[in-house]
Design a protein around this motif. Structure first.
Motif, PDB file in Angstrom:
ATOM      1  N   MET A 131       0.157 -40.736 -20.597  1.00  0.00           N
ATOM      2  CA  MET A 131       0.301 -39.726 -19.556  1.00  0.00           C
ATOM      3  C   MET A 131       1.790 -39.428 -19.434  1.00  0.00           C
ATOM      4  N   ALA A 132       2.162 -38.173 -19.418  1.00  0.00           N
ATOM      5  CA  ALA A 132       3.586 -37.844 -19.409  1.00  0.00           C
ATOM      6  C   ALA A 132       3.837 -36.518 -18.715  1.00  0.00           C
ATOM      7  N   GLY A 133       5.041 -36.396 -18.166  1.00  0.00           N
ATOM      8  CA  GLY A 133       5.431 -35.173 -17.478  1.00  0.00           C
ATOM      9  C   GLY A 133       6.522 -35.476 -16.475  1.00  0.00           C
ATOM     10  N   PRO A 134       6.956 -34.495 -15.730  1.00  0.00           N
ATOM     11  CA  PRO A 134       8.064 -34.691 -14.789  1.00  0.00           C
ATOM     12  C   PRO A 134       7.635 -35.438 -13.537  1.00  0.00           C
ATOM     13  N   CYS A 135       8.605 -35.980 -12.834  1.00  0.00           N
ATOM     14  CA  CYS A 135       8.322 -36.621 -11.555  1.00  0.00           C
ATOM     15  C   CYS A 135       7.684 -35.612 -10.607  1.00  0.00           C
ATOM     16  N   SER A 136       8.260 -34.408 -10.543  1.00  0.00           N
ATOM     17  CA  SER A 136       7.784 -33.386  -9.621  1.00  0.00           C
ATOM     18  C   SER A 136       7.675 -32.039 -10.314  1.00  0.00           C
ATOM     19  N   ALA A 137       6.704 -31.267  -9.886  1.00  0.00           N
ATOM     20  CA  ALA A 137       6.647 -29.862 -10.291  1.00  0.00           C
ATOM     21  C   ALA A 137       7.735 -29.116  -9.520  1.00  0.00           C
ATOM     22  N   GLU A 138       8.598 -28.403 -10.246  1.00  0.00           N
ATOM     23  CA  GLU A 138       9.730 -27.731  -9.611  1.00  0.00           C
ATOM     24  C   GLU A 138       9.631 -26.210  -9.719  1.00  0.00           C
ATOM     25  N   THR A 139       9.418 -25.727 -10.952  1.00  0.00           N
ATOM     26  CA  THR A 139       9.281 -24.295 -11.194  1.00  0.00           C
ATOM     27  C   THR A 139       8.213 -24.091 -12.257  1.00  0.00           C
ATOM     28  N   GLU A 140       7.716 -22.879 -12.369  1.00  0.00           N
ATOM     29  CA  GLU A 140       6.715 -22.580 -13.398  1.00  0.00           C
ATOM     30  C   GLU A 140       7.289 -22.813 -14.789  1.00  0.00           C
ATOM     31  N   GLU A 141       8.554 -22.438 -14.989  1.00  0.00           N
ATOM     32  CA  GLU A 141       9.191 -22.604 -16.295  1.00  0.00           C
ATOM     33  C   GLU A 141       9.329 -24.087 -16.656  1.00  0.00           C
ATOM     34  N   GLN A 142       9.719 -24.879 -15.684  1.00  0.00           N
ATOM     35  CA  GLN A 142       9.880 -26.319 -15.925  1.00  0.00           C
ATOM     36  C   GLN A 142       8.541 -26.977 -16.236  1.00  0.00           C
ATOM     37  N   VAL A 143       7.506 -26.637 -15.481  1.00  0.00           N
ATOM     38  CA  VAL A 143       6.181 -27.228 -15.702  1.00  0.00           C
ATOM     39  C   VAL A 143       5.631 -26.818 -17.064  1.00  0.00           C
ATOM     40  N   GLU A 144       5.770 -25.549 -17.408  1.00  0.00           N
ATOM     41  CA  GLU A 144       5.269 -25.061 -18.707  1.00  0.00           C
ATOM     42  C   GLU A 144       6.005 -25.736 -19.858  1.00  0.00           C
ATOM     43  N   ALA A 145       7.323 -25.855 -19.763  1.00  0.00           N
ATOM     44  CA  ALA A 145       8.101 -26.483 -20.831  1.00  0.00           C
ATOM     45  C   ALA A 145       7.712 -27.949 -20.994  1.00  0.00           C
ATOM     46  N   ALA A 146       7.547 -28.661 -19.888  1.00  0.00           N
ATOM     47  CA  ALA A 146       7.187 -30.072 -19.953  1.00  0.00           C
ATOM     48  C   ALA A 146       5.780 -30.254 -20.526  1.00  0.00           C
ATOM     49  N   ALA A 147       4.837 -29.430 -20.078  1.00  0.00           N
ATOM     50  CA  ALA A 147       3.461 -29.546 -20.571  1.00  0.00           C
ATOM     51  C   ALA A 147       3.391 -29.268 -22.068  1.00  0.00           C
ATOM     52  N   ALA A 148       4.092 -28.248 -22.521  1.00  0.00           N
ATOM     53  CA  ALA A 148       4.096 -27.922 -23.942  1.00  0.00           C
ATOM     54  C   ALA A 148       4.680 -29.065 -24.759  1.00  0.00           C
ATOM     55  N   ALA A 149       5.749 -29.676 -24.258  1.00  0.00           N
ATOM     56  CA  ALA A 149       6.424 -30.753 -24.987  1.00  0.00           C
ATOM     57  C   ALA A 149       5.563 -32.001 -25.087  1.00  0.00           C
ATOM     58  N   VAL A 150       4.955 -32.418 -23.975  1.00  0.00           N
ATOM     59  CA  VAL A 150       4.181 -33.660 -24.017  1.00  0.00           C
ATOM     60  C   VAL A 150       2.879 -33.471 -24.795  1.00  0.00           C
ATOM     61  N   ALA A 151       2.294 -32.277 -24.720  1.00  0.00           N
ATOM     62  CA  ALA A 151       1.082 -32.006 -25.504  1.00  0.00           C
ATOM     63  C   ALA A 151       1.393 -32.022 -26.992  1.00  0.00           C
ATOM     64  N   ARG A 152       2.526 -31.430 -27.359  1.00  0.00           N
ATOM     65  CA  ARG A 152       2.923 -31.404 -28.760  1.00  0.00           C
ATOM     66  C   ARG A 152       3.112 -32.816 -29.309  1.00  0.00           C
ATOM     67  N   ALA A 153       3.665 -33.708 -28.488  1.00  0.00           N
ATOM     68  CA  ALA A 153       3.945 -35.075 -28.933  1.00  0.00           C
ATOM     69  C   ALA A 153       2.698 -35.953 -28.972  1.00  0.00           C
ATOM     70  N   GLY A 154       1.637 -35.539 -28.277  1.00  0.00           N
ATOM     71  CA  GLY A 154       0.391 -36.301 -28.340  1.00  0.00           C
ATOM     72  C   GLY A 154      -0.098 -36.891 -27.043  1.00  0.00           C
ATOM     73  N   ALA A 155       0.540 -36.582 -25.910  1.00  0.00           N
ATOM     74  CA  ALA A 155       0.034 -37.067 -24.624  1.00  0.00           C
ATOM     75  C   ALA A 155      -1.298 -36.403 -24.320  1.00  0.00           C
ATOM     76  N   LYS A 156      -2.162 -37.116 -23.609  1.00  0.00           N
ATOM     77  CA  LYS A 156      -3.471 -36.584 -23.245  1.00  0.00           C
ATOM     78  C   LYS A 156      -3.540 -36.142 -21.781  1.00  0.00           C
ATOM     79  N   VAL A 157      -2.626 -36.683 -20.960  1.00  0.00           N
ATOM     80  CA  VAL A 157      -2.649 -36.412 -19.521  1.00  0.00           C
ATOM     81  C   VAL A 157      -1.261 -35.981 -19.083  1.00  0.00           C
ATOM     82  N   PHE A 158      -1.212 -34.939 -18.273  1.00  0.00           N
ATOM     83  CA  PHE A 158       0.043 -34.473 -17.692  1.00  0.00           C
ATOM     84  C   PHE A 158       0.214 -35.118 -16.327  1.00  0.00           C
TER      85      PHE A 158
END
Length: 348
Positions: free
Chosen positions: A98-125
């Motif tokens: 499970m991976a992602g930021p401590c907090s949702a801050e902006t749409e751009e930040q959430v989208e960038a983090a989700a794309a990155a962790v999904a690409r690396a193989g995380a299953k849960v945001f």
């Protein structure tokens, strides 16, 4: 106590035992395994004569549970519990990340983090919309707006979502967006909250309190289990010790201890466990080697500008490299981690 039914016990025999236990004042929790049915009986009278059950048809044996946590114990359920979230399972052969930021801050930040962790193989945001901060002047989260951002990003990248619930009043709202509800360390002994989460049907990620013993942690899980929710995942996130170099002391020994005492799956949080970006990867590797069923890691596209926990959040390229390392470690102990990573693509 635990009533173990015979392998070929008939359903009417099982129901007769359940009815007898209820009549004697017990709350009964049924666990049906591959081979036989086990009945966990909580409450009742201390002087209850278990021989009354031992002579009943279909009963193989009756055991008294000596641990204060009944439903969370290995005595009640010898085989490991596997918590399903869609097409993957926590507690199975795969180590779930499970991976992602401590907090949702902006749409751009959430989208960038989700794309990155999904690409690396995380299953849960992982991401917070409600943040229990030590200071009332710190960023407290975006509330429902943050949940909406994370849900949209998770759907786009085929990720599940885990987010924290701080209060009973937030359960319905977070449940609307998240696939798993998180109880933070500060709320591990918020028994009113735990009881209400026992009435939900979403998996619950229960973090260990900052000064909690393993027994206290399992008793907190017992509140959720006794409420009827069997899908509890424990999270070792570090405890407070006299050492001050790291934010907390990540108790990796808790992983094999939990596996011995309880059937519940356990994940490790090396981000909160150390509070230092440069220590996250080595502790994540150690946790997987110790047998953790999963990891929860803070990943931020620009951690130096994060509104919370930036110092312990890793960069996306660091997370991708860690996932590659974990794919080497996991097979050595008979596990796997996202064998088929998403092909690399640029993110912004």
């Amino acid at each position: 106590m635990v009533v173990v039914m015979q392998e070929r016990a008939a359903e009417d025999q099982i129901q007769h035992v359940i009815a007898t236990l209820v009549e004697k004042g017990f709350d009964v929790h049924r666990s049906t395994g591959q081979m036989r049915t086990v009945l966990g009986a909580v409450g009742g009278k201390r002087d209850f004569d278990k021989r009354l059950l031992e002579v009943m048809g279909g009963v193989q044996e009756v055991l008294r549970i000596t641990e204060p946590y009944k439903l969370a114990s290995r005595t009640f359920r010898p085989e490991p519990t596997v918590v399903s979230m869609g097409d993957f399972r926590i507690g199975g052969d795969e180590v779930i990340v499970m991976a992602g930021p401590c907090s949702a801050e902006t749409e751009e930040q959430v989208e960038a983090a989700a794309a990155a962790v999904a690409r690396a193989g995380a299953k849960v945001f992982r991401g917070g919309a409600f943040k229990p901060r030590s200071s009332p002047y710190s960023f407290q989260g975006l509330g429902e707006a943050g949940l909406q951002m994370m849900r949209t990003a998770c759907d786009r990248h085929k990720l599940k979502l885990v987010s924290e619930v701080m209060d009973v009043s937030q359960i319905e709202l977070v449940d609307r967006y998240a696939d798993m509800l998180q109880v933070g360390a500060r709320n591990m002994q918020n028994f009113t909250l735990l009881r209400e989460l026992g009435r939900t049907r979403k998996p619950v990620l229960l973090k260990r309190g900052i000064s909690a013993t393993i027994e206290e942690w399992l008793l907190s899980a017992e509140y959720i289990l006794s409420g009827g929710n069997p899908d509890v995942v424990l999270c070792e996130r570090g405890i407070r010790t006299f050492e001050s170099y790291t934010r907390n002391t990540l108790d990796i020994s808790a992983v094999p201890v939990i596996h011995k005492l309880s059937h519940l799956p356990i994940v490790a949080d090396p981000s909160h466990g150390t509070g230092r970006r440069d220590k996250v990867a080595p502790m994540a590797r150690a946790a997987v080697a110790a047998g953790a069923d999963g990891l929860i890691i803070e990943v931020h596209p620009d951690p130096d500008r994060a509104l919370s926990d930036g110092a312990q959040s890793v960069f996306p390229d660091q997370f991708e490299r860690l996932m590659a390392e974990l794919r080497i470690i996991a097979p050595a102990i008979g596990r796997s981690i996202c064998v088929e990573p998403v092909p690399h693509r640029a993110w912004a």
